[in-house]
Design a protein around this motif. Structure first.
Motif, PDB file in Angstrom:
ATOM      1  N   VAL A   1      45.737  15.481 -14.966  1.00  0.00           N
ATOM      2  CA  VAL A   1      46.844  15.398 -14.031  1.00  0.00           C
ATOM      3  C   VAL A   1      46.909  16.695 -13.222  1.00  0.00           C
ATOM      4  O   VAL A   1      47.108  17.781 -13.793  1.00  0.00           O
ATOM      5  N   GLU A   2      46.753  16.547 -11.911  1.00  0.00           N
ATOM      6  CA  GLU A   2      46.833  17.700 -11.018  1.00  0.00           C
ATOM      7  C   GLU A   2      48.260  17.890 -10.511  1.00  0.00           C
ATOM      8  O   GLU A   2      49.013  16.919 -10.374  1.00  0.00           O
ATOM      9  N   SER A   3      48.587  19.122 -10.203  1.00  0.00           N
ATOM     10  CA  SER A   3      49.866  19.433  -9.579  1.00  0.00           C
ATOM     11  C   SER A   3      49.714  20.731  -8.806  1.00  0.00           C
ATOM     12  O   SER A   3      48.721  21.451  -8.967  1.00  0.00           O
ATOM     13  N   GLY A   4      50.718  21.015  -7.980  1.00  0.00           N
ATOM     14  CA  GLY A   4      50.736  22.284  -7.275  1.00  0.00           C
ATOM     15  C   GLY A   4      50.377  22.223  -5.809  1.00  0.00           C
ATOM     16  O   GLY A   4      50.435  23.239  -5.110  1.00  0.00           O
TER      17      GLY A   4
ATOM     18  N   GLY B   1      40.988  13.183 -12.116  1.00  0.00           N
ATOM     19  CA  GLY B   1      42.413  13.064 -11.927  1.00  0.00           C
ATOM     20  C   GLY B   1      42.697  12.296 -10.650  1.00  0.00           C
ATOM     21  O   GLY B   1      41.774  11.875  -9.939  1.00  0.00           O
ATOM     22  N   ARG B   2      43.974  12.140 -10.338  1.00  0.00           N
ATOM     23  CA  ARG B   2      44.361  11.370  -9.153  1.00  0.00           C
ATOM     24  C   ARG B   2      44.453  12.215  -7.893  1.00  0.00           C
ATOM     25  O   ARG B   2      44.557  11.678  -6.791  1.00  0.00           O
ATOM     26  N   GLY B   3      44.446  13.515  -8.069  1.00  0.00           N
ATOM     27  CA  GLY B   3      44.421  14.392  -6.913  1.00  0.00           C
ATOM     28  C   GLY B   3      45.783  14.917  -6.504  1.00  0.00           C
ATOM     29  O   GLY B   3      46.823  14.360  -6.858  1.00  0.00           O
TER      30      GLY B   3
ATOM     31  N   ALA C   1      46.116  19.601 -15.823  1.00  0.00           N
ATOM     32  CA  ALA C   1      46.473  19.486 -17.233  1.00  0.00           C
ATOM     33  C   ALA C   1      45.704  18.336 -17.850  1.00  0.00           C
ATOM     34  O   ALA C   1      45.726  17.210 -17.333  1.00  0.00           O
ATOM     35  N   ALA C   2      45.031  18.627 -18.953  1.00  0.00           N
ATOM     36  CA  ALA C   2      44.218  17.618 -19.626  1.00  0.00           C
ATOM     37  C   ALA C   2      44.912  17.160 -20.900  1.00  0.00           C
ATOM     38  O   ALA C   2      45.402  17.977 -21.679  1.00  0.00           O
TER      39      ALA C   2
ATOM     40  N   ALA D   1      38.125  17.338 -12.154  1.00  0.00           N
ATOM     41  CA  ALA D   1      37.201  16.397 -12.754  1.00  0.00           C
ATOM     42  C   ALA D   1      36.435  17.077 -13.883  1.00  0.00           C
ATOM     43  O   ALA D   1      36.286  18.302 -13.887  1.00  0.00           O
ATOM     44  N   VAL D   2      35.974  16.269 -14.810  1.00  0.00           N
ATOM     45  CA  VAL D   2      35.246  16.763 -15.976  1.00  0.00           C
ATOM     46  C   VAL D   2      33.833  16.187 -15.992  1.00  0.00           C
ATOM     47  O   VAL D   2      33.653  14.980 -15.818  1.00  0.00           O
TER      48      VAL D   2
END
Length: 128
Positions: A5-8, A119-121, A23-24, A97-98
């Motif tokens: 989950v991306e944020s910021g 993640g969704r970006g 956050a993973a 991404a991983v």
């Protein structure tokens, strides 16, 4: 199933700063790397920066070298991308991404050729 989950992200003026977080949830083996990948409007994707979970080796695309910093906080299972001196050309959707990187030492470290989890970006817009 690993979730990212991306944020910021957000809107910022040219020269400003943002810090993206990824956050993973779930365990990520240390042979993986976490990368920040951006997609420009109407264009392809670009690896911005990656960090190895094995030894924290890092790499950056030339256009962000010296302006962006990738880091990790294992206690929080989070990877950050500190973005300073932002430019309008940094405007993009940013994804974490991983994937696996194969390298022998830090000098050889590169972003994964393929990512297994995304993640969704989060959107970053830099105004001039």
């Amino acid at each position: 199933q690993l979730q990212l989950v991306e944020s910021g992200g957000g809107l910022v003026q040219s020269g400003g700063s943002l810090r993206l977080s990824c956050a993973a949830s779930g365990y990520i083996a240390d042979y993986y790397s976490i990368g920040w990948v951006r997609q420009f409007p109407g264009k392809g994707r670009e690896d911005v920066s990656c960090i190895s979970l094995r030894d924290s080796s890092t790499t950056y695309v030339d256009s962000v070298q010296g302006r962006f910093t990738i880091s990790r906080d294992d206690a929080k299972n989070t990877v950050y991308l500190q973005m300073d001196s932002l430019k309008p050309e940094d405007t993009a959707n940013y994804y974490c991404a991983v994937g696996r990187s194969y390298y022998s030492n830090a000098y050889d470290y590169t972003c994964p050729k393929q990512y297994d989890y995304w993640g969704r970006g989060t959107q970053v817009i830099v105004s001039s």
